[in-house]
Design a protein around this motif. Structure first.
Motif, short mmCIF file in Angstrom:
data_model
loop_
_atom_site.label_atom_id
_atom_site.label_comp_id
_atom_site.label_asym_id
_atom_site.label_seq_id
_atom_site.Cartn_x
_atom_site.Cartn_y
_atom_site.Cartn_z
N GLY A 67 3.05 11.07 4.55
CA GLY A 67 3.51 9.95 5.38
C GLY A 67 4.05 10.43 6.71
O GLY A 67 3.81 9.82 7.76
N PHE A 68 4.76 11.53 6.68
CA PHE A 68 5.29 12.14 7.91
C PHE A 68 4.14 12.61 8.79
O PHE A 68 4.11 12.36 10.00
N LYS A 69 3.17 13.26 8.18
CA LYS A 69 2.03 13.78 8.95
C LYS A 69 1.23 12.65 9.58
O LYS A 69 0.79 12.75 10.73
N ASN A 70 1.03 11.58 8.81
CA ASN A 70 0.28 10.43 9.34
C ASN A 70 1.03 9.79 10.50
O ASN A 70 0.44 9.45 11.53
N ALA A 71 2.34 9.61 10.32
CA ALA A 71 3.12 8.90 11.33
C ALA A 71 3.22 9.69 12.63
O ALA A 71 3.27 9.12 13.72
N THR A 72 3.23 11.03 12.51
CA THR A 72 3.40 11.84 13.71
C THR A 72 2.07 12.13 14.41
O THR A 72 2.06 12.59 15.55
N ALA A 73 0.96 11.83 13.71
CA ALA A 73 -0.35 12.24 14.23
C ALA A 73 -0.66 11.67 15.61
O ALA A 73 -1.24 12.34 16.45
N GLY A 74 -0.26 10.42 15.85
CA GLY A 74 -0.63 9.79 17.11
C GLY A 74 0.39 10.00 18.23
O GLY A 74 0.16 9.56 19.35
N ALA A 75 1.49 10.68 17.91
CA ALA A 75 2.59 10.77 18.88
C ALA A 75 2.43 11.95 19.83
O ALA A 75 1.83 12.96 19.49
N ARG A 110 0.85 -1.18 0.00
CA ARG A 110 0.00 0.00 0.00
C ARG A 110 0.89 1.24 0.00
O ARG A 110 2.11 1.13 -0.02
N ASP A 111 0.25 2.43 0.04
CA ASP A 111 1.08 3.64 0.06
C ASP A 111 0.81 4.45 1.31
O ASP A 111 0.03 4.07 2.17
N LYS A 112 1.48 5.60 1.37
CA LYS A 112 1.48 6.41 2.59
C LYS A 112 0.10 6.93 2.98
O LYS A 112 -0.10 7.36 4.10
N SER A 113 -0.85 6.94 2.04
CA SER A 113 -2.16 7.47 2.35
C SER A 113 -3.09 6.42 2.94
O SER A 113 -4.23 6.70 3.27
N ALA A 114 -2.58 5.19 3.10
CA ALA A 114 -3.45 4.08 3.54
C ALA A 114 -3.90 4.23 5.00
O ALA A 114 -4.90 3.64 5.39
N VAL A 115 -3.16 5.00 5.78
CA VAL A 115 -3.57 5.24 7.17
C VAL A 115 -3.65 6.75 7.38
O VAL A 115 -2.67 7.46 7.23
N SER A 116 -4.84 7.23 7.72
CA SER A 116 -5.02 8.67 7.91
C SER A 116 -4.58 9.08 9.31
O SER A 116 -4.44 8.24 10.20
N PRO A 117 -4.36 10.38 9.54
CA PRO A 117 -3.99 10.83 10.88
C PRO A 117 -5.00 10.39 11.95
O PRO A 117 -4.60 9.95 13.03
N ASP A 118 -6.30 10.48 11.64
CA ASP A 118 -7.30 10.06 12.63
C ASP A 118 -7.21 8.57 12.92
O ASP A 118 -7.35 8.13 14.06
N GLN A 119 -7.00 7.78 11.86
CA GLN A 119 -6.85 6.33 12.06
C GLN A 119 -5.63 6.02 12.90
O GLN A 119 -5.64 5.12 13.74
N MET A 120 -4.55 6.77 12.66
CA MET A 120 -3.33 6.56 13.44
C MET A 120 -3.57 6.87 14.91
O MET A 120 -3.15 6.13 15.80
#
Lengths: 88, 293
Positions: free
Chosen positions: B148-156, B112-122
């Motif tokens: 991808g950076f925004k998604n990965a950092t969303a839950g941190a 899959r690609d970087k958009s597969a997980v949204s910030p809210d899902q993360m």
């Protein structure tokens, strides 16, 4: 470089010092650069405020980020055609 | 008669879990290839050895690699996207490390690609992991500054920035610190990875003090990891170097884990960072730019 160079002051042109100085410069630029769309907005906002009171030559109106050494400033060149009479 | 029904998605609203339930730390760098994945694997394992319950999350969707660093690539059944899209339960997707029962791992999806997980899902995924009782969630962030950076950092709620002591990665680290601030992740911690003490000493390469000086006060140093060939062999074997008592980089990673838990551990400096070195230089190491604290 010998051990004595290290003891009696570092060479200024060592690869390490060159890297550090270049990095300092480039980071200073990176940090103070304003993205073009935001620059456009600032320009429009300033113009809107000024136009309330002044008749400005819009084509010559210009804003820019200027750097001198460590200092960074936003400068504006605002040619005034005339001052608007205060609306009563 | 109208009846007020409470919103069923209440769990999605609490974006950041309270601190007491566990810490969520994103490991990021901007530039690729500086050692984010190696760092995530090693700190994760070191924390687990210290008794923390650790979940490692590979957020580099499409470019899965944390599985290799951990040596868990053959045990993957489900991935992060399977969990987020409801095809797999979190518990069955989390891979428990057989070497240390405290360590679990949720792999990235490879196709899959970087958009597969949204910030809210993360955010809700991280909340679900914390609800399982994990005390540390480490998120391995993809390189780059895009979605991808925004998604990965969303839950941190905390961030570690990994950099190498060379110009382009320090420059990217500076940019990342700014972007983290924009994501409300303040007080990022800095790891200087792959330090070459001999080159610093001969004034050929940037030292830790140089990196700290140019990045400024905004980032606090939390670790100095020397270049260590054993990282290559440990990655080849799928055994994080932090398990290797004789590896210098392993020791540096174990120190970082201890500092993350609030312990005051002195930084490796001077010849501590080198394999073996003539002893008389010990007294001189302060001169060569490694600043302690």
């Amino acid at each position: 470089m010998t051990i004595f160079d290290r003891w009696f002051g570092k060479k200024e042109d060592s690869a390490k010092n060159v890297a550090r100085d270049r990095l300092r410069m480039v980071l200073q630029q990176d940090r103070s650069s304003i993205p073009a769309p935001i620059m456009e907005k600032i320009r429009a906002d300033i113009l809107a405020v000024l136009c309330k009171h002044l008749d400005i030559d819009e084509r010559e109106f210009d804003i820019a980020v200027e750097r001198e050494g460590e200092a960074v400033a936003l400068t504006a060149n605002i040619p005034i055609r005339r001052i608007r009479p205060e609306a009563a | 008669m109208a009846i007020e029904v409470p919103a069923p998605s209440a769990d999605k609203d609490n974006s950041i879990a309270p601190d007491k339930t566990g810490r969520v730390i994103v490991i990021t760098s901007g530039k690729g290839g500086v050692g984010k994945t190696t760092t995530t694997a090693n700190i994760g394992m070191a924390l687990a050895v210290l008794g923390e319950k650790v979940a490692l999350l590979d957020a580099d969707i499409g470019l899965r690699n944390l599985d290799l660093a951990l040596g868990l690539e053959n045990r993957i059944v489900y991935d992060i996207v399977d969990v987020v899209e409801g095809r797999a339960k979190l518990r069955s997707a989390l891979i428990k490390d057989k070497r240390n029962a405290n360590l679990a791992f949720l792999p990235a999806a490879q196709t899959r690609d970087k958009s597969a997980v949204s910030p809210d899902q993360m955010k809700s995924l991280v909340a679900d992991i914390l609800a399982e009782g994990y005390t540390f969630v480490l998120i391995d962030c993809p390189a780059g500054i895009e979605q991808g950076f925004k998604n990965a950092t969303a839950g941190a709620s905390e961030a570690i920035v990994v950099t190498n002591p060379e110009m382009s990665s320090v420059r990217d680290a500076d940019r990342i610190v700014g972007l983290l601030e924009a994501q409300d992740l303040h007080n990022a911690k800095l790891i200087v990875n792959r330090l070459r003490p001999k080159m610093v000493r001969s004034d050929e390469a940037l030292g830790v003090a140089d990196v700290q000086e140019v990045l400024g006060q905004g980032v606090e140093l939390i670790g100095v990891v020397p270049e260590d060939e054993r990282i290559i062999t440990s990655t080849n074997r799928g055994e994080p170097a932090s398990l290797d008592e004789t590896s210098l980089a392993g020791k540096a990673y174990r120190n970082i884990a201890r500092r993350l838990r609030g312990e005051d551990v002195p930084f490796l400096t001077g010849t501590d960072l080198e394999e073996k070195e003539p002893g008389f230089l010990d007294k001189l190491f302060q001169l060569f730019g490694v600043k302690n604290n």
